[in-house]
Design a protein around this motif. Sequence first.
Motif, PDB file in Angstrom:
ATOM      1  N   MET A   4       0.854  -1.186   0.000  1.00 47.13           N
ATOM      2  CA  MET A   4       0.000   0.000   0.000  1.00 47.13           C
ATOM      3  C   MET A   4       0.896   1.244   0.000  1.00 47.13           C
ATOM      4  O   MET A   4       1.705   1.416  -0.874  1.00 47.13           O
ATOM      5  N   ARG A   5       0.824   2.106   1.006  1.00 46.03           N
ATOM      6  CA  ARG A   5       1.593   3.348   1.003  1.00 46.03           C
ATOM      7  C   ARG A   5       2.890   3.246   1.816  1.00 46.03           C
ATOM      8  O   ARG A   5       3.582   4.239   2.008  1.00 46.03           O
ATOM      9  N   THR A   6       3.219   2.053   2.274  1.00 49.06           N
ATOM     10  CA  THR A   6       4.337   1.878   3.175  1.00 49.06           C
ATOM     11  C   THR A   6       5.507   1.175   2.499  1.00 49.06           C
ATOM     12  O   THR A   6       5.333   0.083   1.941  1.00 49.06           O
ATOM     13  N   CYS A   7       6.697   1.775   2.547  1.00 50.31           N
ATOM     14  CA  CYS A   7       7.910   1.094   2.106  1.00 50.31           C
ATOM     15  C   CYS A   7       8.347   0.117   3.194  1.00 50.31           C
ATOM     16  O   CYS A   7       8.191   0.381   4.386  1.00 50.31           O
ATOM     17  N   LEU A   8       8.899  -1.004   2.764  1.00 51.38           N
ATOM     18  CA  LEU A   8       9.264  -2.076   3.687  1.00 51.38           C
ATOM     19  C   LEU A   8      10.771  -2.280   3.716  1.00 51.38           C
ATOM     20  O   LEU A   8      11.466  -2.017   2.734  1.00 51.38           O
ATOM     21  N   LYS A   9      11.268  -2.805   4.826  1.00 51.45           N
ATOM     22  CA  LYS A   9      12.649  -3.283   4.902  1.00 51.45           C
ATOM     23  C   LYS A   9      12.706  -4.752   5.307  1.00 51.45           C
ATOM     24  O   LYS A   9      13.785  -5.335   5.392  1.00 51.45           O
ATOM     25  N   SER A  10      11.548  -5.351   5.556  1.00 50.77           N
ATOM     26  CA  SER A  10      11.490  -6.758   5.959  1.00 50.77           C
ATOM     27  C   SER A  10      11.745  -7.675   4.773  1.00 50.77           C
ATOM     28  O   SER A  10      11.574  -7.294   3.611  1.00 50.77           O
ATOM     29  N   ARG A  32      12.730   0.652   1.745  1.00 54.00           N
ATOM     30  CA  ARG A  32      12.857   1.124   0.363  1.00 54.00           C
ATOM     31  C   ARG A  32      12.017   0.260  -0.558  1.00 54.00           C
ATOM     32  O   ARG A  32      11.786  -0.923  -0.299  1.00 54.00           O
ATOM     33  N   SER A  33      11.549   0.872  -1.631  1.00 54.83           N
ATOM     34  CA  SER A  33      10.866   0.157  -2.707  1.00 54.83           C
ATOM     35  C   SER A  33      11.482   0.593  -4.032  1.00 54.83           C
ATOM     36  O   SER A  33      12.377   1.445  -4.061  1.00 54.83           O
ATOM     37  N   ARG A  34      11.002  -0.017  -5.121  1.00 57.18           N
ATOM     38  CA  ARG A  34      11.483   0.316  -6.466  1.00 57.18           C
ATOM     39  C   ARG A  34      13.000   0.178  -6.567  1.00 57.18           C
ATOM     40  O   ARG A  34      13.663   0.892  -7.306  1.00 57.18           O
ATOM     41  N   TYR A  45      22.774  -7.867  -3.008  1.00 55.61           N
ATOM     42  CA  TYR A  45      22.958  -6.424  -3.092  1.00 55.61           C
ATOM     43  C   TYR A  45      21.606  -5.755  -3.337  1.00 55.61           C
ATOM     44  O   TYR A  45      20.903  -6.110  -4.289  1.00 55.61           O
ATOM     45  N   ALA A  46      21.254  -4.814  -2.472  1.00 54.05           N
ATOM     46  CA  ALA A  46      20.040  -4.005  -2.622  1.00 54.05           C
ATOM     47  C   ALA A  46      20.474  -2.635  -3.118  1.00 54.05           C
ATOM     48  O   ALA A  46      21.163  -1.897  -2.398  1.00 54.05           O
ATOM     49  N   ILE A  47      20.067  -2.286  -4.329  1.00 49.94           N
ATOM     50  CA  ILE A  47      20.676  -1.175  -5.062  1.00 49.94           C
ATOM     51  C   ILE A  47      19.651  -0.083  -5.342  1.00 49.94           C
ATOM     52  O   ILE A  47      18.644  -0.312  -6.016  1.00 49.94           O
ATOM     53  N   GLY A  48      19.940   1.124  -4.827  1.00 48.07           N
ATOM     54  CA  GLY A  48      19.082   2.268  -5.107  1.00 48.07           C
ATOM     55  C   GLY A  48      17.666   2.077  -4.614  1.00 48.07           C
ATOM     56  O   GLY A  48      17.399   1.349  -3.660  1.00 48.07           O
ATOM     57  N   GLY A  49      16.729   2.763  -5.274  1.00 49.63           N
ATOM     58  CA  GLY A  49      15.319   2.656  -4.918  1.00 49.63           C
ATOM     59  C   GLY A  49      14.738   3.974  -4.451  1.00 49.63           C
ATOM     60  O   GLY A  49      15.288   5.061  -4.686  1.00 49.63           O
ATOM     61  N   HIS A  50      13.621   3.854  -3.738  1.00 49.77           N
ATOM     62  CA  HIS A  50      12.894   5.026  -3.232  1.00 49.77           C
ATOM     63  C   HIS A  50      12.511   4.749  -1.787  1.00 49.77           C
ATOM     64  O   HIS A  50      11.982   3.676  -1.474  1.00 49.77           O
ATOM     65  N   ASP A  51      12.801   5.685  -0.888  1.00 52.84           N
ATOM     66  CA  ASP A  51      12.564   5.440   0.540  1.00 52.84           C
ATOM     67  C   ASP A  51      11.220   5.966   1.024  1.00 52.84           C
ATOM     68  O   ASP A  51      10.963   6.021   2.228  1.00 52.84           O
ATOM     69  N   GLY A  52      10.351   6.355   0.092  1.00 54.57           N
ATOM     70  CA  GLY A  52       9.055   6.912   0.450  1.00 54.57           C
ATOM     71  C   GLY A  52       9.032   8.418   0.397  1.00 54.57           C
ATOM     72  O   GLY A  52       7.967   9.037   0.387  1.00 54.57           O
ATOM     73  N   ASP A 244      -2.928  -0.662  -8.909  1.00 53.60           N
ATOM     74  CA  ASP A 244      -1.736  -0.540  -8.076  1.00 53.60           C
ATOM     75  C   ASP A 244      -1.934  -1.098  -6.675  1.00 53.60           C
ATOM     76  O   ASP A 244      -1.200  -0.750  -5.734  1.00 53.60           O
ATOM     77  N   THR A 245      -2.925  -1.971  -6.510  1.00 53.71           N
ATOM     78  CA  THR A 245      -3.113  -2.669  -5.237  1.00 53.71           C
ATOM     79  C   THR A 245      -2.079  -3.780  -5.133  1.00 53.71           C
ATOM     80  O   THR A 245      -1.983  -4.631  -6.025  1.00 53.71           O
TER      81      THR A 245
END
Length: 276
Positions: A4-10, A32-34, A45-52, A244-245
């Motif tokens: 939904m509207r929440t970025c995750l780190k889990s 982060r997402s995306r 490796y977790a590379i870049g993204g968007h933190d909300g 986008d659900t």
Amino acid sequence: GRSMRTCLKSMECYDVEADTWSVMASELRAERSRLAICVLEGNMYAIGGHDGRRTIKDVDKYSIEDGVCSRIANLKKERCSHSAVVLGGSIYALGGWNGHARLNTVERFDVSENTWTNVAPMHTARNNVVACVLDGCIYVFGGEVTASTPISSVERYDPETDTWREVASMRERRLGVRGAVLGGYIYACGGRDENDVAQQSVERYDHQKNKWVEVAPMLTARLMQSVIACGSHLYSIGGADSDDTPLSSVERYDAVQDIWEGMADMLSTRHSMGAY
């Protein structure tokens, strides 16, 4: 990823034999997402993204063996909705969005030097894109070139000559498409079409014939999911629908029988995440 509207780190772990998901004790350093995910020499490796709030250039290295997550050298530029692959012992980050514009730039990470350098840019700036490695080359396909304008074009990168060339386009235009290599073929799964509708359709690319053909569609229309090859199957994990659900559903493709079957759902809904 994003729920939904929440970025995750889990992170969740899937047991292929038991068809069950469990929550991992370890997490990424920050939500982060995306982002783009790849694995090299026992590390994820977790590379870049968007933190909300903003597009980021942070890179995390997660040790699969001991579960420790540490920060390493940043990308040269911020990017999200990009793709990343491993080729020749290096990591490549390709395309994406920097918060202001779509990117055609490509960066290569030298693990021993802990540095990112630019290589030849793609012909087309694109985000919501996917890349795969096949026969020593990188293939980038789909994405969008303007807001909600999907494309079908495909480019191939030769690391020996540091050059890109266009190859056969997909049969359909797709943004948010995801894919993987299985049995010597590239598979492009789902995505959003020019009518802003999530797709079930799947295409397979034969690099020797330079041709795409349609194969069995997924059970669920989805985009921005994760697609990975595991053993003799493809797995299409999570993603989002046309509204986008975010989804928690998972399905598996058998290339021999050309069929998809439903598997156990993830514990959380997620889209724009990574998997390995």
